[in-house]
Design a protein around this motif. Sequence first.
Motif: not given
Length: 326
Positions: A81-82, A84-87, A108, A111-112
């Motif tokens: 999850g993280e 997808s938001h920068g990690d 999750e 998605t990546i």
Amino acid sequence: MTETSPKDFRTSALQAIRIERQAIEALEERIDDEFIKACEVIMQCKGRVVVTGMGKSGHIGNKIAATLASTGTPAFFVHPGEASHGDLGMITSQDVVIAISNSGNTSEVVTILPLIKRMGAPLISMTGNASSTLAKEAVANLDVSVQTEACPLGLAPTSSTTATLVMGDALAVALLGARGFSAEEFAFSHPGGSLGRRLLLHVSDIMHVGDRIPRVQEGTPLSGALLEISRKGLGMTTVLDARGKLTGVFTDGDLRRTLDKNLDVHTTPIEDVMTRNGKTIEADHLAAEALNIMEEMKINALPVTNAQGELVGAINMHDLLRAGVI
């Protein structure tokens, strides 16, 4: 809520253990070409192993990453999850990604996947569904499927997470063996623990040196040796000849045996009552070896010598205790 008897608790617990044991046993036939491929990909990795997973799979992934890192395979965990938001920036093309999902379709994680594929990092999956999106996108899929969860509702991840954890351990151990990872290298990853101290600490690190070494010359009366033992506080004194060569030791135990003989402590020379050819240890040996000698010989202190057999220090059980070797 129905009333539950002690027998019911026991029955449920034993059933859970049996189910999880069966899940582990089923893994043996899955150490196959896919497993070997996963090992080869990781061995060729020039970066690090990045483990990711959601929920309970994430908790297991965290442990797998920690086990890999402590056994010679640099690894860390990234929450999908993280990611997808920068990690996701923590992953490079030099890395290998291990993605964990029992269904193989966790949103999750899925998605990546395109981004991981785009950067060129090889993907290894650990799934319970060989037909899933995750398994199909991986260069190697480690099958961690189970027939049933230990949870009687079939809902809580239990035997599936156990199987995944064991497969991760199998992977780490296989890589450890391939790398020839040693106990000393393991200790360098665990310097703060008791294991690290046992494997890294040398006698020279904690021994008494210089004026702190208890020692008397041959010809010294027993009373003089007792004073030296009292002054230095190690429960023994070394005995040296005129050339400074170690010829014996006199310990608290020797004292008790001497007193039984009713000898005159003021006239009896120390060489008449000392222990000759006693145990010693060299300064560059591990402190754990000193502990083994003391326990085996049932003694509390040791003279320390160099490669030439010259006295360079002394060590006792309290030193090992303070250093955390015991």
